[in-house]
Design an enzyme around this catalytic site. Structure first.
Site, mmCIF file in Angstrom:
data_model
loop_
_atom_site.group_PDB
_atom_site.id
_atom_site.type_symbol
_atom_site.label_atom_id
_atom_site.label_comp_id
_atom_site.label_asym_id
_atom_site.label_seq_id
_atom_site.Cartn_x
_atom_site.Cartn_y
_atom_site.Cartn_z
ATOM 1 N N GLY A 59 57.844 67.820 76.509
ATOM 2 C CA GLY A 59 59.473 67.518 76.668
ATOM 3 C C GLY A 59 59.300 66.926 74.952
ATOM 4 O O GLY A 59 58.805 67.336 74.276
ATOM 5 N N HIS A 60 60.747 66.794 75.461
ATOM 6 C CA HIS A 60 61.554 66.353 73.577
ATOM 7 C C HIS A 60 62.182 64.819 73.806
ATOM 8 O O HIS A 60 62.395 64.944 75.223
ATOM 9 C CB HIS A 60 62.309 67.237 73.225
ATOM 10 C CG HIS A 60 61.692 68.190 72.247
ATOM 11 N ND1 HIS A 60 60.794 67.872 70.967
ATOM 12 C CD2 HIS A 60 61.209 69.680 72.224
ATOM 13 C CE1 HIS A 60 60.743 69.047 70.464
ATOM 14 N NE2 HIS A 60 60.443 69.542 71.130
ATOM 15 N N ASP A 61 62.824 64.465 72.924
ATOM 16 C CA ASP A 61 63.689 63.235 72.964
ATOM 17 C C ASP A 61 64.214 63.387 73.716
ATOM 18 O O ASP A 61 64.304 62.344 74.916
ATOM 19 C CB ASP A 61 64.074 63.040 71.792
ATOM 20 C CG ASP A 61 64.890 61.831 72.157
ATOM 21 O OD1 ASP A 61 64.681 60.259 71.153
ATOM 22 O OD2 ASP A 61 65.904 61.165 71.599
ATOM 23 N N ILE A 62 65.707 64.129 74.694
ATOM 24 C CA ILE A 62 65.955 64.218 75.412
ATOM 25 C C ILE A 62 65.512 64.302 76.379
ATOM 26 O O ILE A 62 66.365 63.900 77.516
ATOM 27 C CB ILE A 62 67.819 65.471 74.995
ATOM 28 C CG1 ILE A 62 68.257 65.738 76.211
ATOM 29 C CG2 ILE A 62 66.394 66.683 75.497
ATOM 30 C CD1 ILE A 62 68.991 66.459 75.716
ATOM 31 N N ASN A 63 64.586 65.409 76.847
ATOM 32 C CA ASN A 63 63.911 64.390 78.299
ATOM 33 C C ASN A 63 63.436 63.412 78.757
ATOM 34 O O ASN A 63 63.473 62.652 79.875
ATOM 35 C CB ASN A 63 62.822 65.607 78.164
ATOM 36 C CG ASN A 63 62.739 67.479 77.988
ATOM 37 O OD1 ASN A 63 62.431 68.302 76.828
ATOM 38 N ND2 ASN A 63 63.943 68.230 78.618
ATOM 39 N N TYR A 64 63.477 62.789 77.575
ATOM 40 C CA TYR A 64 62.556 61.492 77.724
ATOM 41 C C TYR A 64 63.263 60.294 78.072
ATOM 42 O O TYR A 64 63.677 60.107 79.114
ATOM 43 C CB TYR A 64 61.761 61.035 76.733
ATOM 44 C CG TYR A 64 60.806 62.056 76.326
ATOM 45 C CD1 TYR A 64 59.668 62.940 77.264
ATOM 46 C CD2 TYR A 64 60.289 61.806 74.804
ATOM 47 C CE1 TYR A 64 58.787 63.543 76.731
ATOM 48 C CE2 TYR A 64 58.751 63.335 74.978
ATOM 49 C CZ TYR A 64 58.425 63.553 75.571
ATOM 50 O OH TYR A 64 57.577 64.899 74.865
ATOM 51 N N ASP A 90 61.777 59.287 71.094
ATOM 52 C CA ASP A 90 61.100 59.224 70.059
ATOM 53 C C ASP A 90 60.710 57.883 68.918
ATOM 54 O O ASP A 90 59.208 58.091 68.789
ATOM 55 C CB ASP A 90 61.839 60.100 69.068
ATOM 56 C CG ASP A 90 61.332 61.629 68.890
ATOM 57 O OD1 ASP A 90 60.715 62.220 71.235
ATOM 58 O OD2 ASP A 90 62.064 62.545 68.933
#
Length: 318
Positions: A59-64, A90
């Site tokens: 995942g990336h920041d937008i997913n978290y 992040d």
């Protein structure tokens, strides 16, 4: 054991891949290391946490940010939610909360004499950092972008100026709002009540029309030094050159003439001493650090050959 002297191990990264179990495969999991050093504080920073269905998913920041629930509250009315760069999950929900966890564990160790494992993850860190959203539901009764501090209010949003720049307005309290109205050249008795939400869309249009008639510099002259809570939206370059920032020394310039923020917060007795050297490249000091922890050159070469570490010595430009 080369890691015997280490008091804190922090494992953090912004890579999208899941890291759960990687350290165990290297025989560097917390169970092994804490047997060697019971005082060890072992911080694990991930996107979804060390357990649960998504713990091994990328995942990336937008997913978290999305799974935390917070992304649903960010963005203009009638449009898609949008992420505020990758700062919230992040760096804030992830890195900052992980650092806080380390500080808490260090303090607790002064009492128990024992270290512990920190499960820091960006979903839960972001949600906890945003507890205000859950604790003050009255502020979010309307759809996204239509509430008092999410851009819905005419006195808490941004406006385009005549030169295509922007001004930020945050005049919530009545005394500040009165100064905003005065600076805009409007008459309060000719406007709807400040908190009449049904009139907000029309008031925003009226304010936008007024802001569009002057440049950012002209609006700064009008509102500078007042308590109207109106400020220019500065670029990164402008922020470093702002007179307030210069007075406080808020930004530093390194030996390569690159500008960056000074460490914050500023402590009265032990202020941080920023480095004016250039930022190191990835892997530039790997060898020196591992040698400080007792690794031999042969062990370092083997780790590098196995692509477990990265060593990149800068080359002189002759």
């Amino acid at each position: 054991m080369a890691l015997r002297g280490i008091s804190v191990v922090e494992l953090a990264g912004l890579a999208p891949g899941p890291f759960c179990g990687v350290m165990e495969k290297l025989q560097l999991g917390p169970e092994i290391l804490q047997k060697e050093n019971p005082k060890l504080i072992y911080a694990r920073l991930s996107g979804f946490g060390q357990s649960g269905r998504l713990s091994r998913v990328a995942g990336h920041d937008i997913n978290y940010l999305a799974l935390s629930g917070v992304l649903s509250k960010i963005g203009p009315s009638g449009m898609n939610p949008y992420p505020p760069l990758n700062l919230v999950a992040d760096f804030s929900g992830g890195g900052l909360m992980c650092a806080l966890g380390i500080m808490i564990a260090l303090f607790e160790r002064t009492r128990s004499g024992k270290g512990q494992v920190i499960d820091a993850n960006m979903v839960e860190g972001t949600a906890y950092l945003s507890s205000f959203l859950w604790k003050a539901p009255a502020l979010w009764e309307k759809p996204r972008g239509e509430n008092i501090i999410d851009g819905g209010a005419p006195f808490y949003t941004t406006y385009r100026t005549a030169d295509g720049e922007f001004m930020a307005v945050g005049a919530i309290e009545p005394q500040f709002y009165a100064l905003l109205i005065k600076g805009l050249g409007l008459k309060s008795d000719e406007l709807p009540d400040q908190h009449s939400m049904t009139d907000w869309p029309e008031m925003k249009k009226k304010f936008a029309d007024v802001f569009a008639k002057k440049t950012k510099a002209e609006w700064c002259q009008i509102f500078d030094g007042t308590d109207a809570c109106v400020t220019p939206v500065l670029t990164l370059q402008e922020a470093a050159q702002h007179d307030h920032s210069k007075e406080r020394g808020s930004f530093i310039t390194d030996e390569k003439q690159d500008v960056s923020p000074r460490p914050a917060p500023l402590l009265s007795n032990t202020p941080a001493a920023p480095s004016f050297k250039r930022d190191p490249s990835v892997g530039e000091h790997t060898e020196e650090i591992l040698k400080e922890f007792g690794f031999s050159q042969e062990e370092i070469d083997q780790l590098n050959a196995n692509k477990i570490i990265e060593c990149n010595k800068p080359r002189a430009n002759l």
